[in-house]
Design an enzyme around this catalytic site. Sequence first.
Site, PDB file in Angstrom:
ATOM      1  N   CYS A  49     -29.362 -31.282  17.752  1.00 56.10           N
ATOM      2  CA  CYS A  49     -29.595 -31.723  17.652  1.00 56.10           C
ATOM      3  C   CYS A  49     -30.869 -31.986  16.502  1.00 56.10           C
ATOM      4  O   CYS A  49     -31.101 -31.335  15.200  1.00 56.10           O
ATOM      5  CB  CYS A  49     -29.930 -32.513  18.583  1.00 56.10           C
ATOM      6  SG  CYS A  49     -30.757 -31.694  19.869  1.00 56.10           S
ATOM      7  N   ARG A  84     -30.464 -32.055  23.559  1.00 60.13           N
ATOM      8  CA  ARG A  84     -28.983 -32.481  23.172  1.00 60.13           C
ATOM      9  C   ARG A  84     -28.277 -32.760  22.918  1.00 60.13           C
ATOM     10  O   ARG A  84     -26.983 -32.244  24.028  1.00 60.13           O
ATOM     11  CB  ARG A  84     -29.750 -34.690  22.622  1.00 60.13           C
ATOM     12  CG  ARG A  84     -30.367 -35.521  22.918  1.00 60.13           C
ATOM     13  CD  ARG A  84     -30.641 -36.346  22.626  1.00 60.13           C
ATOM     14  NE  ARG A  84     -31.392 -36.407  20.757  1.00 60.13           N
ATOM     15  CZ  ARG A  84     -31.464 -36.510  20.028  1.00 60.13           C
ATOM     16  NH1 ARG A  84     -30.378 -38.098  19.734  1.00 60.13           N
ATOM     17  NH2 ARG A  84     -32.214 -36.345  19.269  1.00 60.13           N
TER      18      ARG A  84
END
Lengths: 306, 395
Positions: free
Chosen positions: A256, A261
């Site tokens: 990411c 994330r």
Amino acid sequence: MKRIRTLLATATLLLASHGALAAAADVLVSTDWLEKNLNDPKVRVIEVSVNPGQFERGHVPGAVNFAWHTDLVDPVRRDIVSRENFEKLLRSAGVSQDSTVVLYGDTNNWFAAWGAWVFDLYGIKNVKLLDGGRKKWEAESRPLAAVAKQPAAGNVKVGAADTRLRARLPDVVAAAEKKSDVALVDIRSADEFQGKVFAPAGIQELSIRAGHIPGAVNVPWAEAVAADGTFKPVDELRKVYAAKGIDGSKPIITYCRIGERSSHTWFALSKLLGYEVRNYDGSWTEYGNAVGVPITNLAGTVWGGK
Amino acid sequence: MDALPKRSPTLPPARTLAIVGLVLITSLLLVRHLAGIDGAGAELALSALLGIAFGVVLQRSRFCFYCVTRDFLDRRDARGLLGILAALAVGTLGYHLLFGAFLPDPASGRLPPGAHIGPVSWVLAAGALSFGLGMALSGSCISAHLYRIGEGSMASPLALLGALAGFVLGFLSWNGLYLDTLQAAPVIWLPHALGYAGSAALQVALLSLLTLLLWRAHKGPAMDGQAREGVWWQQRWRPHVGGVVVGFIAVLAYLRLGPLGVTAELGSLARTAASGSSGFPLRLEGLDTFAGCATAVKETLWSQNGAFVVGLVLGAFGAALSGGDFRPRLPKVPEAVRALLGGLLMGWGAMVALGCTVGTLLSGIMAAALSGWLFALFLMLGTWLGWSLRKRLDG
């Protein structure tokens, strides 16, 4: 020959999916389960949130607090926490060889999942994620405590980090240049993936180029969760990723912006679906700035400098 | 023993009751509206409620840093200053109580979440000096100007306007000050070195010593005398009562939301208005790395500090109506100029010191931050300078 390979792959898939069905219960706990097991001395609850001051004003009773950017990383080397420091940290959090660790945090468990990845790298067993995280616990009006207690020291032993769970820049460049057969999953927003923006709204633009790693497919992290923040059922998850060609038939790398994330997706793919997955924690802040590596930019705004 | 006069407790006249009730209902409607805001509603509503309580206490007990300092300088009446010391003592103990829960080990090298522990340098001293001068010129500090708005003062909005401009000056000077000084300035928290018991004991001892000195210097009315004649709903509260309640509000606010402060919203308004104009820095270096009355470019209408400040004004308005202190009055030209100029000095000072008499002095000293004590020291110096200046000009 080809038929045998297909057969083998199918068999692996079947095995993996079978394993995964059993695994969901092994790696996730519900808010209900956690509330009933809070007094179990073998259960150690650890909060890994990104917003400061939140743990202190109210946390799952008995939980200890890990600050991801000081406790779980080595900020000077931009690396994961060292073995020695991690062992010290876990022992002071009361984690022993026979403990069950439950991780949870804010913002949909992003940093808790990052924590789960670090725990996994260091081979800590019996680590589970609270499904739905802090958000669901609060939404269900479950009790919060404002007093942090220092638990009795644990005796856990931390081994050397298993680098097979972590992708580094050369691994990703090899995938981008088709020198290795790896599926890349970019879990950022569509706008980041296409290169329309350099970073999500309100976040510093830390890369000089926008776009994504060549060959990556875009499956935003949120596609793995239901409305209440819990992971979707395993069958549904399998479909979500299969629709983008991610079916576990080849090793996967998730990334990411800074790797938190993507830990969430790493958790879904590796722990729930049982695929072979590495998390690329350097992510776009490293790749987007690296010299001499190709990118794909669909929006035509490649270069951020003026 | 004096016999208490036998009379039935009177109620305020219906007119007063009705108008105060109206303000109360308006305040509660605002709180209800805030509570409905998606995501942040609970915090916004709680901020407004604490703001209302704070406003009532400030107005009723005349908790105004300049007024009480002037009482002492003019007439050696120390009661108001003792009220501030009472707030600091209650707050010190309450904060330490919470610290023990929030951060069991003070020696860990971490700081308690959000507590206003700022960098210690000459910039803080200069900011405090400027703030002290400004509050002497304009007649009160920023929190007192806010409660004065509730009393109908027309000079106070001018002072706040000046403060907005002062904030912009602060932002313009920030990057230079940060790179030259603040980046390397130490952030000193007493419990790091002394532990919680040590820092609480030291602070209470210091506050006791100051109390003794003030008590001895006190020449004004007897300490237990009524602050003002009148019926109960008009009487001012005794300063130390206000101080104790302020201490409690500060501790409860820190438990649930964060330290008290009244300039974050003001600074954010200034920053939002000025950002984008030419010459305004695109980036304020390192500003977000310090704890204090943080400012941000506004993206939503309501912020916690905004709700708190609006609550403060409403609370003070209700209290002023009840006490008969609501007297709108137009300032004369010299007063208006002093308000604007004083506001400017206060705005600059509050920006570079990361807070004012509430955010840096009260919330800082309660949190056992050296920055709070340093601010207090230079604030007093600035106030004394401003007071002498005014005496010379007026007299």
